[in-house]
Design an enzyme around this catalytic site. Structure first.
Site, PDB file in Angstrom:
ATOM      1  N   CYS A 182      17.343  21.263  -9.836  1.00 29.88           N
ATOM      2  CA  CYS A 182      16.685  20.220 -10.640  1.00 29.88           C
ATOM      3  C   CYS A 182      15.280  19.943 -10.093  1.00 29.88           C
ATOM      4  CB  CYS A 182      17.555  18.964 -10.582  1.00 29.88           C
ATOM      5  SG  CYS A 182      16.752  17.429 -11.030  1.00 29.88           S
ATOM      6  N   CYS A 242      14.664  16.451  -8.751  1.00 28.13           N
ATOM      7  CA  CYS A 242      15.404  16.290  -7.490  1.00 28.13           C
ATOM      8  C   CYS A 242      14.625  16.919  -6.337  1.00 28.13           C
ATOM      9  CB  CYS A 242      16.785  16.936  -7.573  1.00 28.13           C
ATOM     10  SG  CYS A 242      17.873  16.213  -8.808  1.00 28.13           S
TER      11      CYS A 242
END
Length: 140
Positions: free
Chosen positions: A61, A64
């Site tokens: 991600c 992230c």
């Protein structure tokens, strides 16, 4: 404990996420990889009367990966908190049980109880939420 310097190694296309190397366990961040480790980390924090801040994320991600270095810096800045990272792909049933629907999602726990949560990779919002939680706890 690792340091907070995160190096990104770009792929041939210039920004291939798969080729970037991000250390989710820098600073004082502990990566939780099993439910038993989660239970142990929370039990240790409870014994020390510490609040736990958990980053539920996944390695692929992009948001992230972007927030990981900041989370690491915060772990050094706020030693009164326990910083954990859980990869929701590694612990899918556990993450589902906490109703993680987006990554990153940050949870605050005290004495095993969820105090608050924040969804998204906004550095400013995360910093404000930490200060808000610490202020609430200092009044109790």
């Amino acid at each position: 404990m690792g340091n907070c310097n995160i190096s990104f190694q770009r792929g041939d296309d210039g920004d291939s996420i798969e080729e970037q190397q991000v250390n989710f366990a820098g600073g004082k961040v502990h990566v939780v990889s099993t439910k038993a480790d989660w239970d142990r980390q929370l039990a240790d924090a409870n014994k020390q009367r510490k609040t736990v801040l958990v980053n539920f994320s996944v390695s692929w991600c992009k948001p992230c990966r972007t927030i990981a270095p900041h989370f690491c810096e915060l772990s050094v800045k706020y030693p009164s908190l326990v910083f954990l990272t859980v990869d929701v792909d590694e612990l899918p049933e556990f993450s589902s049980s906490l109703e993680i629907k987006a990554t990153p999602t940050f949870f605050f726990f005290k004495d095993g109880e969820q105090l608050d949560k924040l969804v998204g990779a906004n550095r400013s919002d995360l910093g404000k939420k930490i200060i808000e939680i610490l202020n609430q706890l200092s009044k109790n």
